[in-house]
Design a protein around this motif. Sequence first.
Motif, PDB file in Angstrom:
ATOM      1  N   ASP A  82      46.631  44.384  33.809  1.00 36.31           N
ATOM      2  CA  ASP A  82      48.063  44.204  34.385  1.00 36.31           C
ATOM      3  C   ASP A  82      48.124  43.145  35.274  1.00 36.31           C
ATOM      4  N   MET A  83      46.855  42.932  36.110  1.00 38.40           N
ATOM      5  CA  MET A  83      46.775  41.984  37.110  1.00 38.40           C
ATOM      6  C   MET A  83      46.761  40.548  36.349  1.00 38.40           C
ATOM      7  N   LEU A  84      46.000  40.346  35.288  1.00 39.03           N
ATOM      8  CA  LEU A  84      45.661  39.210  34.601  1.00 39.03           C
ATOM      9  C   LEU A  84      46.806  38.890  33.499  1.00 39.03           C
ATOM     10  N   ASN A  85      47.501  39.677  33.081  1.00 37.99           N
ATOM     11  CA  ASN A  85      48.695  39.556  32.380  1.00 37.99           C
ATOM     12  C   ASN A  85      49.869  39.037  33.185  1.00 37.99           C
ATOM     13  N   GLY A  86      49.776  39.306  34.441  1.00 38.60           N
ATOM     14  CA  GLY A  86      50.977  38.541  35.507  1.00 38.60           C
ATOM     15  C   GLY A  86      50.611  37.215  36.045  1.00 38.60           C
ATOM     16  N   LEU A  87      49.473  36.643  35.432  1.00 44.26           N
ATOM     17  CA  LEU A  87      49.105  35.221  35.987  1.00 44.26           C
ATOM     18  C   LEU A  87      50.029  34.242  34.920  1.00 44.26           C
TER      19      LEU A  87
END
Length: 87
Positions: A82-87
């Motif tokens: 989820d964190m990496l998709n938000g980049l």
Amino acid sequence: MCLYFVKNRCDEERAEHISDTEKANFCDYFKPSNKTFKSVDKQKSAKAKADLAALFGDELPVKTPEDESLSPAELADKKLRDMLNGL
């Protein structure tokens, strides 16, 4: 925080005596105790997390019912994705 460290001394017979506990040291027999960081009061823990989030301007993570069924490893993987998709 060691399982063998009881009453301010090490109970492991084979362990080397550490005379200065303020300095860095290493022990082959170190085994983390599961009693050291046990959270007893869930309300107190939740309030402390909320206070820290407010202090640093962060948002508290919202748990979904799906998160409850995941193992800790699966939950960590989901958070990372989820964190990496938000980049």
